[in-house]
Design a protein around this motif. Sequence first.
Motif, PDB file in Angstrom:
ATOM      1  N   LEU A 169      82.288  14.608  55.168  1.00  0.00           N
ATOM      2  CA  LEU A 169      82.756  13.578  56.098  1.00  0.00           C
ATOM      3  C   LEU A 169      83.805  14.135  57.057  1.00  0.00           C
ATOM      4  N   SER A 170      83.796  13.622  58.278  1.00  0.00           N
ATOM      5  CA  SER A 170      84.846  13.944  59.238  1.00  0.00           C
ATOM      6  C   SER A 170      86.145  13.284  58.778  1.00  0.00           C
ATOM      7  N   PRO A 171      87.300  13.858  59.121  1.00  0.00           N
ATOM      8  CA  PRO A 171      88.576  13.281  58.694  1.00  0.00           C
ATOM      9  C   PRO A 171      88.799  11.866  59.238  1.00  0.00           C
ATOM     10  N   VAL A 172      89.242  10.994  58.363  1.00  0.00           N
ATOM     11  CA  VAL A 172      89.619   9.621  58.696  1.00  0.00           C
ATOM     12  C   VAL A 172      90.846   9.262  57.865  1.00  0.00           C
ATOM     13  N   ASP A 173      91.427   8.101  58.149  1.00  0.00           N
ATOM     14  CA  ASP A 173      92.576   7.651  57.362  1.00  0.00           C
ATOM     15  C   ASP A 173      92.184   7.267  55.933  1.00  0.00           C
ATOM     16  N   LYS A 211      92.312  10.010  52.300  1.00  0.00           N
ATOM     17  CA  LYS A 211      92.629   9.196  51.128  1.00  0.00           C
ATOM     18  C   LYS A 211      91.394   8.376  50.781  1.00  0.00           C
ATOM     19  N   ILE A 212      91.072   8.351  49.495  1.00  0.00           N
ATOM     20  CA  ILE A 212      89.890   7.597  49.091  1.00  0.00           C
ATOM     21  C   ILE A 212      90.258   6.496  48.114  1.00  0.00           C
ATOM     22  N   TYR A 213      89.475   5.432  48.174  1.00  0.00           N
ATOM     23  CA  TYR A 213      89.637   4.314  47.255  1.00  0.00           C
ATOM     24  C   TYR A 213      88.264   3.732  47.009  1.00  0.00           C
ATOM     25  N   GLY A 214      88.019   3.321  45.782  1.00  0.00           N
ATOM     26  CA  GLY A 214      86.695   2.858  45.417  1.00  0.00           C
ATOM     27  C   GLY A 214      86.591   1.361  45.216  1.00  0.00           C
ATOM     28  N   ILE A 215      85.372   0.874  45.397  1.00  0.00           N
ATOM     29  CA  ILE A 215      85.004  -0.495  45.068  1.00  0.00           C
ATOM     30  C   ILE A 215      83.835  -0.370  44.095  1.00  0.00           C
ATOM     31  N   VAL A 216      83.987  -0.930  42.914  1.00  0.00           N
ATOM     32  CA  VAL A 216      82.945  -0.851  41.901  1.00  0.00           C
ATOM     33  C   VAL A 216      82.636  -2.246  41.384  1.00  0.00           C
TER      34      VAL A 216
END
Length: 164
Positions: free
Chosen positions: A91-95, A2-7
């Motif tokens: 990237l390797s799998p992460v939460d 799951k990805i989430y951004g900071i801009v």
Amino acid sequence: MKIYGIVGWKNSGKTGLMERLVTEIVARGLSVSTLKHAHHHFDVDQEGKDSFRHREAGATEVLLASGRRWALMHELRNQAEPPLADLLKKLSPVDVVLVEGYKRDTHFKVEAHRVETGQPLIALDDPTIRAIASNEDLPDMTVPVFDLDDTKAVCDFILSELGL
């Protein structure tokens, strides 16, 4: 993953918020990786070191490894910058993957905002920005606004958005 951004604009507090969010997410028992976009020439290698010399000699990739970490440097050599989706596959799998920058991509984001920068809010024209973390009150916004230093609240919001 799951990805989430900071801009946000330069000096808006993105990196500090990212750093605090990584600490908070790890403290909650989740794994997290980060991906940062740089808009300028950068180098993670040091001139004169063997790996630097390999790249300067023309190597497309240089993998540096030790008993503590490894790093892969890839020279684009006039190729186009890869899209975010291609980089995420490396990237390797992460939460959670927190992405700093890539404000034009379609993943959900929190905007870091400092009034001192004098920059307009990106959120006004970007529906992918789901919340703002700011050092000023923004009462007329249609998205949630958090204090820029309230890392726990921003983290709660992001993890809730991601279903974690």
